[in-house]
Motif scaffolding. Structure first.
Motif, PDB file in Angstrom:
ATOM      1  N   ARG A   6       0.815  -1.207   0.000  1.00  0.00           N
ATOM      2  CA  ARG A   6       0.000   0.000   0.000  1.00  0.00           C
ATOM      3  C   ARG A   6       0.855   1.265   0.000  1.00  0.00           C
ATOM      4  O   ARG A   6       0.380   2.341  -0.383  1.00  0.00           O
ATOM      5  CB  ARG A   6      -0.927  -0.021   1.219  1.00  0.00           C
ATOM      6  N   SER A   7       2.105   1.148   0.410  1.00  0.00           N
ATOM      7  CA  SER A   7       2.961   2.318   0.576  1.00  0.00           C
ATOM      8  C   SER A   7       4.195   2.319  -0.320  1.00  0.00           C
ATOM      9  O   SER A   7       5.094   3.130  -0.104  1.00  0.00           O
ATOM     10  CB  SER A   7       3.418   2.420   2.042  1.00  0.00           C
ATOM     11  N   TYR A   8       4.252   1.449  -1.317  1.00  0.00           N
ATOM     12  CA  TYR A   8       5.491   1.372  -2.088  1.00  0.00           C
ATOM     13  C   TYR A   8       5.486   2.248  -3.342  1.00  0.00           C
ATOM     14  O   TYR A   8       6.323   3.112  -3.494  1.00  0.00           O
ATOM     15  CB  TYR A   8       5.803  -0.084  -2.442  1.00  0.00           C
ATOM     16  N   GLN A   9       4.541   2.004  -4.245  1.00  0.00           N
ATOM     17  CA  GLN A   9       4.443   2.828  -5.455  1.00  0.00           C
ATOM     18  C   GLN A   9       3.032   2.744  -6.015  1.00  0.00           C
ATOM     19  O   GLN A   9       2.527   1.663  -6.285  1.00  0.00           O
ATOM     20  CB  GLN A   9       5.437   2.366  -6.520  1.00  0.00           C
ATOM     21  N   ASP A  10       2.423   3.911  -6.192  1.00  0.00           N
ATOM     22  CA  ASP A  10       1.083   4.005  -6.766  1.00  0.00           C
ATOM     23  C   ASP A  10       1.201   4.331  -8.257  1.00  0.00           C
ATOM     24  O   ASP A  10       1.875   5.293  -8.632  1.00  0.00           O
ATOM     25  CB  ASP A  10       0.298   5.105  -6.035  1.00  0.00           C
ATOM     26  N   THR A  11       0.558   3.539  -9.097  1.00  0.00           N
ATOM     27  CA  THR A  11       0.586   3.807 -10.546  1.00  0.00           C
ATOM     28  C   THR A  11      -0.747   4.300 -11.082  1.00  0.00           C
ATOM     29  O   THR A  11      -0.848   4.633 -12.255  1.00  0.00           O
ATOM     30  CB  THR A  11       0.981   2.537 -11.325  1.00  0.00           C
ATOM     31  N   THR A  12      -1.773   4.369 -10.226  1.00  0.00           N
ATOM     32  CA  THR A  12      -3.104   4.750 -10.700  1.00  0.00           C
ATOM     33  C   THR A  12      -3.536   6.137 -10.249  1.00  0.00           C
ATOM     34  O   THR A  12      -4.530   6.669 -10.742  1.00  0.00           O
ATOM     35  CB  THR A  12      -4.159   3.732 -10.220  1.00  0.00           C
ATOM     36  N   ASP A  64      -4.590   6.809  -7.196  1.00  0.00           N
ATOM     37  CA  ASP A  64      -5.628   6.742  -6.155  1.00  0.00           C
ATOM     38  C   ASP A  64      -5.050   6.915  -4.746  1.00  0.00           C
ATOM     39  O   ASP A  64      -5.781   6.871  -3.764  1.00  0.00           O
ATOM     40  CB  ASP A  64      -6.406   5.429  -6.255  1.00  0.00           C
ATOM     41  N   GLY A  65      -3.743   7.087  -4.653  1.00  0.00           N
ATOM     42  CA  GLY A  65      -3.113   7.330  -3.352  1.00  0.00           C
ATOM     43  C   GLY A  65      -2.657   6.096  -2.628  1.00  0.00           C
ATOM     44  O   GLY A  65      -2.097   6.197  -1.527  1.00  0.00           O
ATOM     45  N   SER A  66      -2.885   4.905  -3.206  1.00  0.00           N
ATOM     46  CA  SER A  66      -2.450   3.653  -2.594  1.00  0.00           C
ATOM     47  C   SER A  66      -1.557   2.893  -3.560  1.00  0.00           C
ATOM     48  O   SER A  66      -1.821   2.860  -4.772  1.00  0.00           O
ATOM     49  CB  SER A  66      -3.652   2.773  -2.219  1.00  0.00           C
ATOM     50  N   GLY A  67      -0.522   2.267  -3.036  1.00  0.00           N
ATOM     51  CA  GLY A  67       0.387   1.491  -3.865  1.00  0.00           C
ATOM     52  C   GLY A  67      -0.287   0.277  -4.462  1.00  0.00           C
ATOM     53  O   GLY A  67      -1.349  -0.156  -4.011  1.00  0.00           O
ATOM     54  N   ASP A  68       0.333  -0.298  -5.482  1.00  0.00           N
ATOM     55  CA  ASP A  68      -0.269  -1.429  -6.187  1.00  0.00           C
ATOM     56  C   ASP A  68       0.809  -2.358  -6.731  1.00  0.00           C
ATOM     57  O   ASP A  68       2.013  -2.073  -6.642  1.00  0.00           O
ATOM     58  CB  ASP A  68      -1.180  -0.935  -7.314  1.00  0.00           C
ATOM     59  N   LEU A  69       0.379  -3.483  -7.281  1.00  0.00           N
ATOM     60  CA  LEU A  69       1.319  -4.489  -7.772  1.00  0.00           C
ATOM     61  C   LEU A  69       2.134  -3.978  -8.956  1.00  0.00           C
ATOM     62  O   LEU A  69       3.328  -4.274  -9.071  1.00  0.00           O
ATOM     63  CB  LEU A  69       0.566  -5.766  -8.155  1.00  0.00           C
ATOM     64  N   LYS A  70       1.507  -3.216  -9.845  1.00  0.00           N
ATOM     65  CA  LYS A  70       2.260  -2.644 -10.961  1.00  0.00           C
ATOM     66  C   LYS A  70       3.354  -1.713 -10.449  1.00  0.00           C
ATOM     67  O   LYS A  70       4.438  -1.623 -11.033  1.00  0.00           O
ATOM     68  CB  LYS A  70       1.323  -1.900 -11.909  1.00  0.00           C
TER      69      LYS A  70
END
Length: 541
Positions: free
Chosen positions: A19-25, A27-33
């Motif tokens: 949740r805190s690594y890298q957001d690609t969308t 939306d303010g939350s990190g994701d698998l991408k």
């Protein structure tokens, strides 16, 4: 990538809190991408594996540690295709993927629990821990929840209590029911078939409870110790609500499943107070249960030569044929740079000293995201908190959000390069100056030191898989040897703020200093001279 079946022995693991690594969308939350995008950074550290905290479908009451579908990716993190792409890229870079498994409890929104609570007579009625009230209507026993209050919650449909060691929305699964074990192992198999290399087992000693539901006795402690306890959970001796002997039988079933696949491994989280290392010994011995475990022994405020000696001695005494994974920080505790930096001292110096020590301990090691930047604990306002644990015990305990703030990638970008939107937790201004882009090419940065130390460790078999022997030393000095085959290293650490001299035993007098990154101690005849927070590594004849 090391294809040895014991690749995990002495490996270095990097923990990612998705949740805190890298957001690609945005939306303010990190994701698998986002994780896939940053795998190059992780590989540059020289670690062997990546541990991902939960990304499964969840209502997020406890940030994903309340799973509602063990075989699905939560939409906030992406899709199964995103997961597969991440695995493929990690393997291309020579990294293994270890995923969290939260097996002791599920979310109350999991279909299993929805069915179980519907009646006392349905196929899953016994899949969770249900119990009748006492004659006066009170809870079945005195067990407490780690997150505050009783560990029992009344259900108005079944007219019974259900057990929850954590939030009321995290009901405990009934491991005394073999069907529950079968279902959970089927979920583990699902991820094995997708190519994961290992599992981190959350709260691994909480799986099985005492079927007789006996009360826990009080924990004997001094009045002073009781005065500092923020959480009443610490007042009990948890003899019956966790660490039951039947737990070993399930771990054997779990290991048997892993052994059907090549080169897979497991690491368990053991939270068992003063018994932790004894539990690690039981859970990792014999080669038929966990490969390794980690405890909270080095995740507290004590950072001294005496404490580290105590931990090493306890491990070496208790865990004769098992294996431990040491960690100084993770997503549940205050970052160690904050815990261990003394007033007036440099946090960066603490970070560099700590990674040198971690790299020299016997065992595998785990590094938490941001640790390689020397990040300190974020000081958040109450209104910014998301962690239910912190909200419950504020202000005596501020919770875990301070170590979960977003990873700073670019010092001058919105949200420090983590997201183009508003991050789910604020990014402290103090973290911007420590961003990856500020340290990436700085020769004296904490990030550079992590890369140097981990590369050095990987090239020295005594540090990866060798034995350890503590040596006599002054009070504030930690002195030990690491040995593998014909190679023997002398390791020394000065925990004090003063220069100290340590007398060397006979066979260590002829040690030759080697190029350990940041080592600043020097041999002085038959003694070793260590500056404040100084380090020395030497090769012995």
């Amino acid at each position: 990538m090391n294809e040895s079946s014991d690749w995990w022995r002495g490996c270095a693991i990097y923990q990612v809190y998705p949740r805190s690594y890298q957001d690609t969308t945005g939306d303010g939350s990190g994701d698998l991408k986002g994780i896939t995008r940053r795998l190059g950074h992780i590989a540059s550290l020289g670690v062997d594996a990546v541990w991902l905290s939960p990304f499964f479908k969840s209502p997020m009451a406890d940030m994903g540690y309340d799973v509602s579908d063990y075989c699905a990716v939560d939409p906030m993190f992406g899709t199964l295709d995103d997961f597969d792409a991440m695995i493929a890229e990690a393997h291309r870079l020579g990294l293994r993927i270890i995923i969290d498994q939260v097996l002791s409890h599920s979310s109350d929104r999991h279909p299993w629990f929805v069915e179980s609570r519907a009646s006392r007579k349905n196929p899953k009625a016994d899949w969770y821990v249900w119990a009748d009230p006492k004659p006066d209507g009170s809870a079945p026993n005195n067990w407490l929840s780690i997150f505050g209050g009783p560990a029992w919650e009344w259900d108005s449909v079944r007219k019974q209590y259900f057990l929850h060691n954590f939030l009321t929305s995290q009901p405990d699964l009934n491991f005394h029911n073999p069907q529950v074990q079968d279902a959970l192992l089927a979920a583990v198999k699902f991820w094995l078939d997708r190519g994961v290399d290992g599992f981190r087992l959350d709260t691994v000693n909480f799986y099985v409870h005492d079927e007789k539901l006996r009360d826990n006795p009080p924990l004997r402690m001094s009045k002073a110790a009781k005065a500092v306890q923020t959480n009443p959970y610490e007042y009990q001796n948890h003899l019956h609500d966790k660490t039951q002997p039947e737990n070993l039988l399930f771990l054997k079933r779990f290991r048997a499943l892993l052994n059907k696949y090549d080169n897979r491994a497991s690491v368990g989280e053991v939270g068992d107070g003063q018994r932790s290392l004894k539990t690690v010994a039981a859970y990792t011995s014999g080669g038929d249960k966990l490969n390794m475990s980690y405890t909270f022994d080095m995740l507290g405020p004590d950072f001294s030569a005496a404490h580290v000696k105590k931990c090493i001695t306890a491990f070496e005494t208790s865990v004769t044929d098992g294996w431990i994974c040491w960690a100084f920080s993770n997503h549940d505790v205050i970052r160690h740079v904050t815990r261990w930096t003394r007033p007036g001292a440099s946090p960066a110096a603490t970070a560099k000293y700590a990674i040198a020590l971690l790299a020299c301990l016997r065992g595998s090691i785990c590094i938490y995201q941001g640790e390689e930047l020397g990040l300190e604990e974020a000081d958040l306002a109450f209104e910014d908190l998301v962690d239910p644990y912190g909200i419950r015990f504020w202000p005596g305990f501020k919770g875990r959000d301070g170590c979960r703030t977003p990873m700073p990638w670019q010092h001058d970008a919105p949200a420090a390069g983590f997201s183009t939107g508003k991050p789910w937790l604020p990014v402290p201004d103090t973290h911007r100056s420590l961003a990856v882009d500020q340290q990436d090419h700085a020769a004296d940065s904490v990030l550079a030191r992590y890369r140097q130390v981990l590369a050095f460790r990987k090239g020295e078999q005594p540090l990866v898989k060798g034995s350890i022997e503590l040596l006599a030393s002054p009070e504030d000095v930690l002195l030990f040897t690491r040995e593998a085959g014909n190679e023997k290293l002398l390791c020394a650490f000065n925990f004090s703020d003063e220069t100290l001299e340590a007398e060397l035993p006979g066979d260590a007098v002829g040690a030759t200093a080697i190029g350990f990154p940041g080592a600043d101690g020097a041999l002085n005849g038959k003694s070793l001279r260590l500056p404040p927070m100084g380090v020395f590594l030497g090769r012995m004849a």
